[in-house]
Design a protein around this motif. Sequence first.
Motif, PDB file in Angstrom:
ATOM      1  N   GLN A 167      -5.541  -6.051  -7.403  1.00 23.98           N
ATOM      2  CA  GLN A 167      -4.877  -7.024  -6.530  1.00 23.98           C
ATOM      3  C   GLN A 167      -3.832  -6.308  -5.682  1.00 23.98           C
ATOM      4  O   GLN A 167      -2.660  -6.644  -5.669  1.00 23.98           O
ATOM      5  CB  GLN A 167      -4.266  -8.160  -7.355  1.00 23.98           C
ATOM      6  N   HIS A 168      -4.308  -5.304  -4.948  1.00 22.39           N
ATOM      7  CA  HIS A 168      -3.439  -4.439  -4.152  1.00 22.39           C
ATOM      8  C   HIS A 168      -3.374  -4.919  -2.703  1.00 22.39           C
ATOM      9  O   HIS A 168      -4.407  -5.015  -2.035  1.00 22.39           O
ATOM     10  CB  HIS A 168      -3.971  -3.007  -4.204  1.00 22.39           C
ATOM     11  N   PRO A 169      -2.161  -5.236  -2.220  1.00 25.76           N
ATOM     12  CA  PRO A 169      -2.034  -5.678  -0.822  1.00 25.76           C
ATOM     13  C   PRO A 169      -2.109  -4.499   0.147  1.00 25.76           C
ATOM     14  O   PRO A 169      -1.482  -3.460  -0.063  1.00 25.76           O
ATOM     15  CB  PRO A 169      -0.644  -6.321  -0.788  1.00 25.76           C
ATOM     16  N   ILE A 170      -2.935  -4.668   1.189  1.00 25.21           N
ATOM     17  CA  ILE A 170      -3.043  -3.649   2.227  1.00 25.21           C
ATOM     18  C   ILE A 170      -3.604  -4.303   3.493  1.00 25.21           C
ATOM     19  O   ILE A 170      -4.486  -5.149   3.418  1.00 25.21           O
ATOM     20  CB  ILE A 170      -3.928  -2.465   1.760  1.00 25.21           C
ATOM     21  N   SER A 171      -3.055  -3.956   4.621  1.00 30.81           N
ATOM     22  CA  SER A 171      -3.513  -4.459   5.931  1.00 30.81           C
ATOM     23  C   SER A 171      -3.588  -5.987   5.978  1.00 30.81           C
ATOM     24  O   SER A 171      -4.495  -6.543   6.581  1.00 30.81           O
ATOM     25  CB  SER A 171      -4.874  -3.854   6.289  1.00 30.81           C
ATOM     26  N   GLY A 172      -2.659  -6.654   5.327  1.00 27.67           N
ATOM     27  CA  GLY A 172      -2.636  -8.120   5.343  1.00 27.67           C
ATOM     28  C   GLY A 172      -3.634  -8.765   4.401  1.00 27.67           C
ATOM     29  O   GLY A 172      -3.769  -9.982   4.373  1.00 27.67           O
ATOM     30  N   TYR A 173      -4.346  -7.973   3.621  1.00 25.63           N
ATOM     31  CA  TYR A 173      -5.321  -8.483   2.656  1.00 25.63           C
ATOM     32  C   TYR A 173      -4.898  -8.083   1.254  1.00 25.63           C
ATOM     33  O   TYR A 173      -4.107  -7.164   1.073  1.00 25.63           O
ATOM     34  CB  TYR A 173      -6.716  -7.892   2.922  1.00 25.63           C
ATOM     35  N   ILE A 174      -5.476  -8.762   0.280  1.00 26.68           N
ATOM     36  CA  ILE A 174      -5.271  -8.375  -1.111  1.00 26.68           C
ATOM     37  C   ILE A 174      -6.623  -7.930  -1.638  1.00 26.68           C
ATOM     38  O   ILE A 174      -7.567  -8.718  -1.714  1.00 26.68           O
ATOM     39  CB  ILE A 174      -4.691  -9.532  -1.945  1.00 26.68           C
ATOM     40  N   LEU A 175      -6.703  -6.643  -1.973  1.00 28.40           N
ATOM     41  CA  LEU A 175      -7.953  -6.052  -2.441  1.00 28.40           C
ATOM     42  C   LEU A 175      -8.062  -6.219  -3.953  1.00 28.40           C
ATOM     43  O   LEU A 175      -7.086  -6.016  -4.671  1.00 28.40           O
ATOM     44  CB  LEU A 175      -7.995  -4.572  -2.075  1.00 28.40           C
ATOM     45  N   ASP A 176      -9.243  -6.561  -4.438  1.00 29.34           N
ATOM     46  CA  ASP A 176      -9.424  -6.734  -5.880  1.00 29.34           C
ATOM     47  C   ASP A 176      -9.051  -5.451  -6.618  1.00 29.34           C
ATOM     48  O   ASP A 176      -8.278  -5.476  -7.567  1.00 29.34           O
ATOM     49  CB  ASP A 176     -10.863  -7.144  -6.212  1.00 29.34           C
TER      50      ASP A 176
END
Length: 125
Positions: free
Chosen positions: A42-51
């Motif tokens: 749940q890593h935030p990057i580029s305005g998204y949250i990646l699983d």
Amino acid sequence: MAVPSHILKFARELRGTHTDAENLLWMLLRDRRFCGFKFRRQHPISGYILDFYCHECRLAVELDGGGHATEEQATYDCERTKELEGAGIKVLRFWNNDVLRNTEMVLEALHGALALSVDSQSHNS
């Protein structure tokens, strides 16, 4: 670049609620258990949250449940993937069912992507 506070808050909330597939994959990836690579969940990057995200290889792993089968969600996912790849992040997508029922295939695909990334980095050095 600073991550907006509402994104950080949402990422923290997501870390507390997992699908069975996310729990299984996190158990296999955490603490550098998979090929020695560090993954974040749940890593935030580029305005998204990646699983799941491996910063070293710039690799995102997204797990999709049935909600991703709609045309609208598939279009959003495609646009999101293009944006992330434009930022130099490779995105792998797996269905939750594949993680749960075909774990070995998922891990083989993940291993291949990590090996390709390491190989690419060594050629660019």
